[in-house]
Motif scaffolding. Structure first.
Motif, mmCIF file in Angstrom:
data_model
loop_
_atom_site.group_PDB
_atom_site.id
_atom_site.type_symbol
_atom_site.label_atom_id
_atom_site.label_comp_id
_atom_site.label_asym_id
_atom_site.label_seq_id
_atom_site.Cartn_x
_atom_site.Cartn_y
_atom_site.Cartn_z
ATOM 1 N N VAL A 88 0.733 -1.374 0.235
ATOM 2 C CA VAL A 88 -0.132 -0.053 0.214
ATOM 3 C C VAL A 88 1.004 1.378 -0.249
ATOM 4 C CG1 VAL A 88 -1.902 1.116 1.128
ATOM 5 C CG2 VAL A 88 -2.045 -1.304 1.369
ATOM 6 N N PRO A 89 1.970 1.231 0.780
ATOM 7 C CA PRO A 89 3.100 2.234 0.758
ATOM 8 C C PRO A 89 3.757 2.553 -0.365
ATOM 9 C CG PRO A 89 3.306 1.506 2.731
ATOM 10 C CD PRO A 89 2.023 0.973 2.088
ATOM 11 N N ILE A 90 3.507 1.725 -0.900
ATOM 12 C CA ILE A 90 4.642 2.003 -2.093
ATOM 13 C C ILE A 90 3.469 2.010 -3.103
ATOM 14 C CG2 ILE A 90 5.462 0.105 -4.407
ATOM 15 C CD1 ILE A 90 6.920 -1.240 -1.716
ATOM 16 N N VAL A 91 2.401 1.241 -3.115
ATOM 17 C CA VAL A 91 1.553 2.879 -4.430
ATOM 18 C C VAL A 91 1.245 3.487 -3.950
ATOM 19 C CG1 VAL A 91 -0.813 2.224 -5.390
ATOM 20 C CG2 VAL A 91 0.592 -0.047 -5.302
ATOM 21 N N MET A 92 0.958 4.437 -3.046
ATOM 22 C CA MET A 92 0.842 5.951 -2.645
ATOM 23 C C MET A 92 1.795 6.263 -3.223
ATOM 24 S SD MET A 92 -1.114 5.014 1.119
ATOM 25 C CE MET A 92 -1.473 6.909 1.049
ATOM 26 N N LEU A 93 3.807 5.775 -2.638
ATOM 27 C CA LEU A 93 4.364 6.971 -3.039
ATOM 28 C C LEU A 93 5.574 6.597 -4.328
ATOM 29 C CD1 LEU A 93 6.259 5.792 0.489
ATOM 30 C CD2 LEU A 93 5.293 8.045 -0.402
ATOM 31 N N PHE A 94 5.007 5.130 -4.892
ATOM 32 C CA PHE A 94 5.220 5.028 -6.165
ATOM 33 C C PHE A 94 4.340 5.238 -7.346
ATOM 34 C CE2 PHE A 94 8.688 3.513 -3.405
ATOM 35 C CZ PHE A 94 9.926 4.280 -3.888
ATOM 36 N N GLY A 95 3.267 4.986 -7.253
ATOM 37 C CA GLY A 95 2.070 4.922 -8.419
ATOM 38 C C GLY A 95 2.149 3.603 -8.460
ATOM 39 N N VAL A 96 1.585 3.006 -9.700
ATOM 40 C CA VAL A 96 1.336 0.752 -9.640
ATOM 41 C C VAL A 96 2.370 1.076 -11.234
ATOM 42 C CG1 VAL A 96 -0.931 0.727 -8.638
ATOM 43 C CG2 VAL A 96 -0.604 1.543 -11.662
ATOM 44 N N GLY A 97 2.571 -0.358 -11.826
ATOM 45 C CA GLY A 97 2.691 -0.808 -12.705
ATOM 46 C C GLY A 97 4.107 -1.485 -12.479
ATOM 47 N N MET A 98 4.862 -2.148 -13.370
ATOM 48 C CA MET A 98 6.199 -2.224 -13.328
ATOM 49 C C MET A 98 7.471 -1.856 -12.266
ATOM 50 S SD MET A 98 7.054 -4.881 -14.911
ATOM 51 C CE MET A 98 7.624 -6.081 -15.834
ATOM 52 N N VAL A 99 7.826 -0.429 -12.388
ATOM 53 C CA VAL A 99 9.069 -0.324 -11.086
ATOM 54 C C VAL A 99 8.664 -0.002 -9.475
ATOM 55 C CG1 VAL A 99 10.476 1.409 -10.723
ATOM 56 C CG2 VAL A 99 10.118 1.052 -12.894
ATOM 57 N N PRO A 100 7.934 -0.778 -9.747
ATOM 58 C CA PRO A 100 7.054 0.155 -7.855
ATOM 59 C C PRO A 100 7.105 -1.660 -7.791
ATOM 60 C CG PRO A 100 5.367 1.165 -8.785
ATOM 61 C CD PRO A 100 6.515 0.958 -10.044
ATOM 62 N N GLY A 101 6.289 -2.805 -8.748
ATOM 63 C CA GLY A 101 6.404 -4.062 -8.324
ATOM 64 C C GLY A 101 8.219 -4.657 -8.129
#
Ligand SMILES: Nc1ncnc2c1ncn2[C@@H]1O[C@H](COP(=O)(O)OP(=O)(O)OP(=O)(O)O)[C@@H](O)[C@H]1O
Ligand SMILES: [Mg+2]
Lengths: 310, 421
Positions: free
Chosen positions: A146-159
């Motif tokens: 969740v925090p990763i999505v909030m900070l980095f958005g969605v997509g390959m790189v957050p993954g």
């Protein structure tokens, strides 16, 4: 019944919410975005390369590598497995997943090996790093999605970032362990000849820790592979996405084929990296050396005698 | 001569509170008392000595006596709690890390008990390690490494891995590694401790042989008194971190400082410690062409209470006559030509032959002739003297004789010629 909650209630979830939403995101979002840049760059390079590489060239190349490092059996397995993956129609997804994994492992190595060296050289650093690693390894990965999505958005790189967090601990731990386990008398010898810390690291500690470091890299790689489905939850593509969509649509076939693709990729990568660790491992003479000593055993005896002074 | 290494009042305390332990030591407490009361371990206490250039200084003591700790203070692997270690003019105990590194690179190397060879490097790379650290080019490293391996007889193994070599060979590599940078000082911490007795003996001889050529200043650690006596120009006996006696092999064997040393000395091989020079007596001789030689010889033997006497030909040993035969020939049969009754097949040895090599010479029962380098007779050894020295109860007059030779000269002879090759 009386419970402590009747008297004091801690709104921890609210605190965390406000910390992330009202502090981290508005203040540091640009910084986090900037962190993505190198990952994006590396990923693009690797991804473009693997999608450009013709399937047959890749298959032959990997089979040869497997043959050189892990032996005939693994090579044969890789060949069959890769052809099978192509036949079940998952070649592109497999290449996407592979690029993602390699990018994650690359950054794990770039961050983890120096950090491992640092923790090996200073007990104080170890004292700080070790509990952080413990937390990283025990916290369920869904929690930081969740925090990763909030900070980095969605997509390959957050993954990939989620994968790095998940897969980083073993390479740090084993680099630290490998260097700390280098025999004390060898360190003493290196020191007695006037080595600087860098010379000691480069000439003695790293080569002798290499086998352990490679084992760490292998574990990191395996952990990264186990994250591909979870990473698909936040928008990473590839085999993970095939499984994830199969799950969502109750398409057992898609989920199974995706799963098989992941397993085959895992086996191939595991075998090859494991044998890299063994091969590079010191103390055991190489195959070539043991063969040579086998055939020249009698010659060596003569040499041993003439080796003594008269 | 200025000493190469000068050690002054070195202490090493392991633990949190070295000052407390030092105070307790000064108050006369023993190592064990201090450990029980404060938990501090006394590694080394109040060690002072000097080593001259080209000397082998042996530190001998039992396990835990602090030998390794002491020798590691000399190249700064262990910093002493207090005291000075002067190598030429640098105090290793207090100089900067940079200076210490320079000393390690240029002046002082170490050979380890368990070899400590780098398992991932070939034999030649191991030997060249010190040179690589100094930044020498690959070609010159290789050349020097091969030369050092040549000295220890292992040039053929340059490209093997250490794991493929036997223990004795590995220690030769360790020695070559120590020698490759051409240091002035070699520290050897029980270098032969892990080897079996035969190989060990071979390595000791080899070290002495190399030392004759190289003339390094060597600090040698051992727990074997025989090894200490064989190798050392000077020997220190260590107990509980302290030197209980420092002296030459002969001094220690002849005059053990206390019961502790005496207990060690009790069962050593005296034949290897003492040399012909120790039991020699002044020769009583006649020249074979002298007038009335036969009668003079008989009189001399009666006077000195000997039953054999050496006959010289122009100061060189010609042979030996026994009282029994000469008195029969000369006094009863009137044959006065010494050469007729002279035994010419006589045992002749050097001043510095170890006593245990005199058994053969002594077996004929005749006194043994001791000659100098030009073959001139300098003394004779009575057979009984050899055995009484070996059994440890040398009679007064023999020790008296021995005392008349200058000790300094004796010492160097031990070092350079004392070993059978
Ligand atoms: N790092 C250390 N920490 C605490 N005590 C130590 C340390 N190193 C050595 N000691 C102690 O110092 C004393 C001397 O040890 P040292 O290793 O110098 O003995 P040694 O004479 O070399 O023995 P050995 O013949 O077994 O090698 C011993 O009592 C040992 O327990
Ligand atoms: Mg020791």
């Amino acid at each position: 019944m009386i419970s402590p909650a009747d008297f004091v209630q801690i709104p921890l979830d609210d605190w965390v919410n406000s910390f992330v939403r009202d502090f981290l995101v508005p203040n540091f979002r640009p910084a986090f975005r900037a962190m993505q840049v190198p990952i994006t760059k590396v990923l693009e390079q690797i991804d473009t390369f693997f999608h450009w590489l013709p399937m047959l060239v890749f298959t032959v190349g990997l089979t040869l590598i497997a043959d050189r490092t892990a032996g005939r059996g693994v090579a044969l397995f890789s060949l069959v497995a890769l052809i099978f993956i192509d036949m079940i129609g998952l070649w592109a997804e497999t290449m996407t997943t592979l690029s993602m994994i390699l990018t994650s492992v690359f950054f794990c190595a770039v961050i983890g090996i120096p950090l491992g060296i640092w923790t090996a050289r200073s007990d104080r650093v170890l004292l700080v790093v070790r509990p952080i690693l413990d937390i990283m390894q025990t916290i369920p990965s869904f929690v930081y999605l969740v925090p990763i999505v909030m900070l980095f958005g969605v997509g390959m790189v957050p993954g990939i970032i989620a994968t790095i967090i998940f897969a980083l601990p073993p390479i740090i731990r084993l680099t630290n362990l490998g260097i700390r386990n280098v025999r004390g008398d060898l360190i003493e010898a290196a020191e007695a000849f006037g080595s600087t810390r860098w010379q000691m690291l480069w000439e003695v500690q790293l080569p002798l820790a290499l086998r352990t470091i490679m084992a760490g890299l292998n574990q990191t790689l395996m952990l990264a592979l186990s994250m591909v489905v979870i990473a698909a939850l936040i928008g990473a593509g590839g085999l993970g996405l095939t499984v994830y969509t199969g799950l969502g649509r109750l398409n057992v076939g898609a989920a199974t084929t995706g799963g098989i693709g992941i397993v085959l990729l895992a086996i191939i990568l595991d075998r090859i990296t494991q044998s890299l660790g063994d091969k590079k491992g010191v103390q055991t003479p190489s195959l070539w050396q043991s063969l040579r000593s086998l055939f020249s055993a009698s010659k060596a005896d003569v040499g041993a005698q003439s080796g003594k002074p008269a | 001569m200025k000493p190469k290494i000068r050690v002054e009042g070195v202490y090493k305390i392991f633990g949190e509170d070295p000052q407390g332990a030092l105070d307790a030591l000064n108050a006369g407490k023993s190592k064990i008392e201090i450990f029980e009361e404060t938990g501090q371990t006394v590694g080394v206490q109040d060690v002072s000595f000097e080593v001259g250039e080209g000397e082998i200084f042996v530190v001998m003591g039992l396990s835990g006596s602090g030998k390794s700790t002491l020798v590691r203070t000399f190249n700064g692997l262990i910093p002493p709690t207090s005291g000075k270690i002067l190598i030429d003019d640098d105090d290793v105990a207090s100089c900067s890390a940079e200076r210490l590194r320079k000393i390690r690179r240029e002046k002082i190397t170490m050979v380890f008990q368990h070899f400590a060879l780098f398992p991932h490097k070939t034999v030649a790379e191991n030997v060249a390690y010190g040179l690589k650290i100094k930044g020498e080019s690959a070609a010159s490293r290789r050349k020097k490494a091969l030369a050092a391996l040549e000295q220890v007889g292992l040039a053929a193994y340059a490209d093997s891995l250490p794991g493929e070599l036997s223990g004795g060979m590995q220690q030769r590599v360790g020695l070559a590694r120590g020698l490759a940078t051409d240091p002035q000082i070699l520290l050897m911490d029980e270098p032969f401790g892990a080897l079996d007795p035969l190989i060990r003996r071979e390595m000791q001889d080899e070290l002495l042989h190399l030392q004759k050529i190289l003339k390094k200043t060597i600090i040698f650690i051992t727990h074997d008194l025989n090894e200490a006596l064989l190798l050392g120009d000077k020997i220190a006996i260590m107990k509980d971190g302290r030197f209980v006696q420092v002296g030459t092999a002969q001094e220690i064997v002849d005059n053990p400082a206390d019961d502790y040393v005496a207990a060690f000395v009790a069962d050593i091989d005296r034949g290897r410690v003492f040399e012909a020079g120790h039991v020699v007596t002044d020769p009583v001789t006649v020249e074979q062409n002298e007038k009335g030689a036969a009668e003079k010889a008989l009189q001399l033997m009666e006077e000195h209470n000997r039953n054999a006497l050496y006959v010289l030909d122009n100061k060189k040993v010609a042979g030996l006559v026994t009282y029994q035969e000469l008195s029969v020939a000369a006094r009863e049969e009137g044959r006065t030509d010494l050469t007729e009754v002279m035994v010419t097949d006589v045992p002749v040895v050097d001043q510095d032959t170890p006593l245990n090599e005199l058994y053969g010479a002594a077996s004929a029962g005749h006194p043994i002739a001791v000659t100098d380098k030009r073959g001139r007779l300098t003394g004779v050894i009575e057979v009984e003297a050899v055995f009484s020295q070996l059994s440890g109860d040398a009679s007064e007059d023999e020790t008296g004789e021995e005392g008349s030779t200058p000790p300094a000269e004796e010492k160097t002879e031990t070092a350079q010629g004392g070993t059978p090759r």
